[in-house]
Design an enzyme around this catalytic site. Structure first.
Site, short mmCIF file in Angstrom:
data_model
loop_
_atom_site.label_atom_id
_atom_site.label_comp_id
_atom_site.label_asym_id
_atom_site.label_seq_id
_atom_site.Cartn_x
_atom_site.Cartn_y
_atom_site.Cartn_z
N GLU A 1 2.28 1.88 -3.35
CA GLU A 1 1.05 2.48 -4.25
C GLU A 1 1.15 3.95 -4.01
O GLU A 1 0.99 4.82 -5.09
CB GLU A 1 -0.24 2.16 -3.90
N GLU B 1 -4.82 7.95 6.39
CA GLU B 1 -5.92 6.93 6.03
C GLU B 1 -6.15 5.79 7.21
O GLU B 1 -7.65 5.61 7.11
CB GLU B 1 -5.10 6.29 4.73
N GLU C 1 4.66 10.52 2.92
CA GLU C 1 3.78 9.43 2.47
C GLU C 1 3.49 8.32 3.40
O GLU C 1 2.30 7.76 3.42
CB GLU C 1 4.18 8.85 1.10
N HIS D 1 0.88 -1.25 0.08
CA HIS D 1 0.07 -0.02 0.10
C HIS D 1 0.84 1.21 0.01
O HIS D 1 0.49 2.03 -0.64
CB HIS D 1 -0.99 0.08 1.32
#
Length: 970
Positions: free
Chosen positions: A72, A150, A143, A69
């Site tokens: 990504e 998230e 990130e 993830h």
């Protein structure tokens, strides 16, 4: 199976497509073994691409959960050729498009869309992510924080919490057991403590797993196939091929230890849910036979005689869904999810017993040819007459399935079961046994009764082992109810002919008007599908007159749907959907789908409205359901709470959910029985009928409604008095004023805070609309980049235009676990100064480029009947009736000068704009609630601190209604 073949480039299997699909398709394989599907659509306004990489979270290294993830996020950041951070995102936003990516257990999918004239450069930027991504060191920590933000957003999601408990109770040596999404702990704290360089691991993971031969690309273009093929070969052939195999994870995730279990889970939200789950043979292995589709249709049926109907009559359930989940080639689960009432929660064993009794009935009845044929006919009609969807969604849908299905079935996938094979159905039915079952039971009533905690989401649960004899006892002790298989479906369409429409009206026309109703009509002149779209908005002044009335209207609509369900469910599964919902001034009926038998369903619904009676037992169930729904408002995401407060400030005749919950507690069946005749006694019905329907049919539908409701000797409905026509009005904020509203988050367990910074600008007017839209386009990417990427304020960060009944504004919204709303508001003010500089320094060329991009977006054609109809219906509901809005705004854009945009910004938006009207809504999570008092103290004159938003709204002037009294002149 009836499907239309289309040629491929490499002489392989033909790709089967829908008979209404005029697009061209071609499969190619590049020299680096990248498999590509090219799609040519000369009618498209958007081009798109989707790259699916056959590696996902199942491949995360041990101790680095979430690495796939995280990759990504990092891959989409920048490349050697295009090193600007978020360069693709910036480019596509500025040219009318969007981009995103997602990671699943076995796949990672990257995708974007853009206006057609900018596709080549965007595709080059996209390709470079897979050729030479930068994954720069300075972006790494940012990130990781984005991934963690998230995760923080998802911590209180009941669906994710359930999923992680299900994963926990599986083999520890199977990747299904893992935590997939990652957080700060797994991607930074733990690796750093072990001396692991996360960026090195990231690059290593990329080098090990990302190879052209396990990638699948879909390119959706306007150009012909030959030209697109040349472009793709040029841009993508440099992706390296290390000849990796697609990672496989054989074996079932569950051993005997993980079967025959009863798991009690404490959810966040109010309510009870039962999920009965079995590991089964993946139906992908038999996709042409559709075993799980067949079984899911029977167990999940809601007509008379069904399991759901029995549970509903007993007052035990309000929803049931059955079908396959966790789709994979290696393993799968078949789940039956049942939403329980309080009474149903007390009868869990009876419900499970009835479920197994129903499964036994299906087994004993044998696999039926006619049921399969009916399922096949419905699926075939849905496939061949499917509406076009947006190119990016279409590209994602195909690319994610290219490794699963043979080439000829890339478009069909498992949507068309056509081989009748009782053995494959019986095999799955045999797997739905007491020996194989996993039962997950969610309820707030288990609070304090559990003894275990799932580590990633801190979900309380307990675990009990069962035996098959336990289930057998439940089957035997369950009540004696009449369970039956469905009867033949009268709603399956058989007439797919298109009407010969004489009038090729570009816009809706007012076809009919009486004192009871008004009918707008728009024949299908673009999409050529045997489908229709019907809206009827019942304007009832009483519906929104008080919190009590709003709640009673809500229960009335819910009961209507409840009464119709056994009958209308047959229409639903046959591709004819209906819905009843509350509208601004009453309630709204929607029918969408195949037109062949739509009038039969409409007549049944109108008849049910006319004969509505309150059944006390069903009233009690619906009241309980609505009560839980209101109570669950407190568990909404903080940014959703802030948005709700913003709506409450602006929308006249809206009521706080707390008042509606309070009103609901006192209401009984008798109150609703007295209310409904009064609600319907004065009504005006606004109607819109579009699609494959002739004028006479449309008029007949509305006339029938009038005959039943208005023209009976003892009419249920009578026309509104002229003074009763309600219009949606919006509070006007003071010019030059800045307002603040501070509120604790309604869920004390939520760490996240949120800000909505709203700027009210103008009432609907073309020249002002386009300036606002252009400013949003120019500023959207810069807002995301500054507030999310650079300052890392939160995963949910956006700038959007707001339209409240024709009153336009701008809203910035941010949800954050790291900073409080007061700080975020100051950062939005700082951002506005940056945007001021950006506007002032904008070159003429950049201005023209943005104007062109916005024009292209406005000229984008509707993809299907539903999309077109939603636009026209919006104009009708708001009363603006500007059906030519897009063309008029494009004409205004072509005349717009850069100086006018700057003047607009200076007048209405910048920090000290003289005409500015702004409202900052601050919602404080438990991390920042101690900042609220000091933030309030910082609000000094001339800014205004609002304590009571409804009282404030009532003190403000209202914008004039856009519909005015036009409805009266009938």
């Amino acid at each position: 199976m009836m499907a239309t073949p289309t040629a491929t480039a490499d002489g392989g299997d033909e790709i089967l497509k829908a008979r209404t699909d005029t697009r061209e398709y071609r499969r190619i394989v590049l020299k680096n073994s990248l498999e590509v599907l090219l799609i040519s659509d000369p009618d498209t306004d958007k081009c798109a691409a989707s790259m699916n990489v056959s590696v996902g979270s199942f491949s995360d290294p041990e101790g680095l959960e979430g690495l796939a993830h995280f990759l990504e996020h990092m891959l989409f950041y920048s490349s050697e050729k295009f090193p600007e951070e978020n360069g693709l995102f910036k480019y596509v936003i500025e040219h009318g498009g969007s981009s995103n990516a997602y990671t699943t257990t076995e796949d990672t999918n990257y995708h974007f869309d853009i206006n057609t004239d900018c596709f080549d450069e965007a595709l080059d930027r996209f390709a470079q992510f897979f050729i030479k991504p930068l994954m720069s060191a300075d972006a790494t920590m940012r990130e990781i924080k984005a991934v963690d933000s998230e995760h923080q957003k998802n911590l209180l999601s009941d669906s994710r919490r359930l999923r992680q408990v299900q994963r926990l109770l599986s083999r520890t040596d199977h990747p299904y057991h893992k935590f997939a999404s990652g957080n700060l702990d797994t991607l930074h704290v733990q690796p750093e403590a072990k001396g692991v360089d996360i960026r090195s691991e990231l690059i290593k993971f990329y080098d090990e797993h990302y190879s052209a031969n396990i990638m699948r690309l879909v390119v959706y273009a306007k150009e012909n196939l030959d030209k697109t093929q040349g472009l793709v070969e040029e841009l993508f052939q440099e992706i390296r091929n290390t000849d990796k195999g697609i990672p496989r994870f054989p074996g079932q995730p569950c051993t005997l230890d993980h079967l025959q279990i009863l798991v009690k889970i404490v959810p966040i939200r109010q309510g009870h849910e039962l999920i009965v789950s079995w590991p089964v043979t993946p139906s992908i292995l038999h996709y042409e036979e559709g075993p799980c589709k067949y079984i899911g249709r029977l167990i999940g049926h809601e007509g008379e005689g069904s399991l759901f109907h029995a549970l509903k009559i007993l007052g035990w359930a309000t929803r049931l869904h059955a079908g396959e989940a966790w789709l994979s080639i290696e393993y799968s689960f078949f789940n039956v999810s049942i939403t329980l009432t309080d009474s149903g929660h007390e009868h869990m064993q009876d419900i499970v017993g009835l479920l197994f009794r129903h499964i036994n009935l299906i087994q004993q009845s044998g696999v039926s040819q006619w049921i399969f044929d009916e399922l096949s006919a419905i699926c075939e009609a849905e496939f061949h007459y499917q509406a076009k969807i947006h190119p990016m969604s279409y590209a994602i849908r195909i690319s994610s399935n290219m490794t699963i299905y043979p080439t000829k079935h890339w478009l069909v996938k498992s949507s068309l079961p056509w081989k009748f094979n009782p053995a494959s159905v019986e095999k799955v039915l045999d797997e739905l046994s007491p020996n194989n079952v996993r039962i997950f039971w969610k309820s707030n009533k288990f609070e304090g009764e559990t003894d275990k905690v799932e580590p990633w989401y801190n979900t309380p649960y307990s675990l009990e082992k069962m035996t098959k004899f336990t289930i057998q006892e439940w089957v035997q002790s369950a009540p004696d109810v009449n369970l039956q298989l469905p009867t033949p479906n009268i709603y399956i369409p058989t007439d797919f002919s298109l009407k010969d429409v004489k009038d090729k009206d570009i816009f809706p026309v007012l076809l009919r008007k009486t004192s009871f109703s008004r009918l707008w009509y728009k024949p299908d002149t673009k999409f050529f599908r045997p489908k229709a779209y019907v809206k009827m908005d019942f304007n009832c002044p009483l519906a929104v007159s008080s919190p009590d009335a709003a709640v009673l209207s809500n229960i009335f609509v819910s009961l209507l749907e409840d009464y119709l369900n056994e009958y209308a469910y047959y229409a639903h599964v046959a591709g004819l959907r209906y819905g009843l919902s509350l509208s601004k001034n009453g309630f709204e009926l929607s029918l969408v789908g195949f037109n062949h038998k739509m009038s039969i369903l409409l007549e049944a619904i109108i008849r049910k409205i006319a004969k509505f009676q309150v059944k006390p037992d069903r009233f009690s169930v619906i009241k309980e359901t609505v009560t839980k729904a209101y109570k669950n408002y407190k568990f909404r995401q903080p940014y959703e709470q802030a948005m709700s407060y913003c709506s409450m400030v602006l929308q006249d005749n809206s009521w706080p959910w707390t008042e509606k919950l309070d009103a609901l507690s006192c209401l009984e069946a008798e109150d609703l029985a007295n209310f409904v005749p009064m609600l319907l006694s004065r009504t005006f019905v606004e109607c819109y009928i579009a699609g494959n329907v002739e004028k006479s049919e449309a008029e007949s539908m509305v006339k029938h409604m009038e005959d039943v409701l208005f023209n009976d000797p003892k009419p249920i409905c009578r026309p509104l008095y002229p003074s009763q026509f309600l219009t949606s009005r919006v509070a006007e904020l003071g010019t030059g004023m800045k307002y603040f509203y501070h509120q604790e988050g309604s869920n004390p367990s939520d760490e996240n805070s949120a800000l909505v910074h709203y700027i009210q600008i103008h009432q609907d007017e073309f020249s002002m609309n386009i300036k606002l839209q252009l400013f949003k386009l120019v500023s959207k990417q810069a807002t995301f980049h500054q507030l999310r990427t650079v300052e890392q304020l939160g995963y949910i960060t956006s700038l959007s235009q707001r339209n409240d009944s024709g009153v336009y504004g701008l809203q910035f919204y941010v949800q954050s676990s790291v900073k409080g709303p007061g700080h975020i508001d100051s950062r939005v003010e700082s951002l506005l100064k940056d945007l001021e500089s950006k506007l002032y320094m904008m070159s003429d060329e950049e201005f023209k480029s943005n104007v062109t991009a916005l024009i292209d977006m406005k000229l984008e054609k509707a993809k299907n009947l539903n999309e077109e109809s939603r636009f026209y219906w919006g104009e009708i509901q708001k009363g603006t009736l500007k059906f030519n809005r897009k063309d008029a705004e494009v004409a205004a854009l072509r005349e717009l000068k850069k100086e006018e945009l700057i003047d607009f910004f200076d007048g209405y938006i910048k920090v000290d704009a003289p005409k500015k009207k702004s409202w900052s809504i601050c919602v404080y999570g438990n991390q920042h609630v101690n900042e609220m008092a000091s933030d309030k103290d910082k609000v000094v004159s001339p800014s205004i601190k609002v304590e009571d938003i409804v009282g404030f709204r009532n003190s403000q002037p209202l914008y004039g209604s856009l519909s005015g009294c036009g409805q009266l002149k009938l």
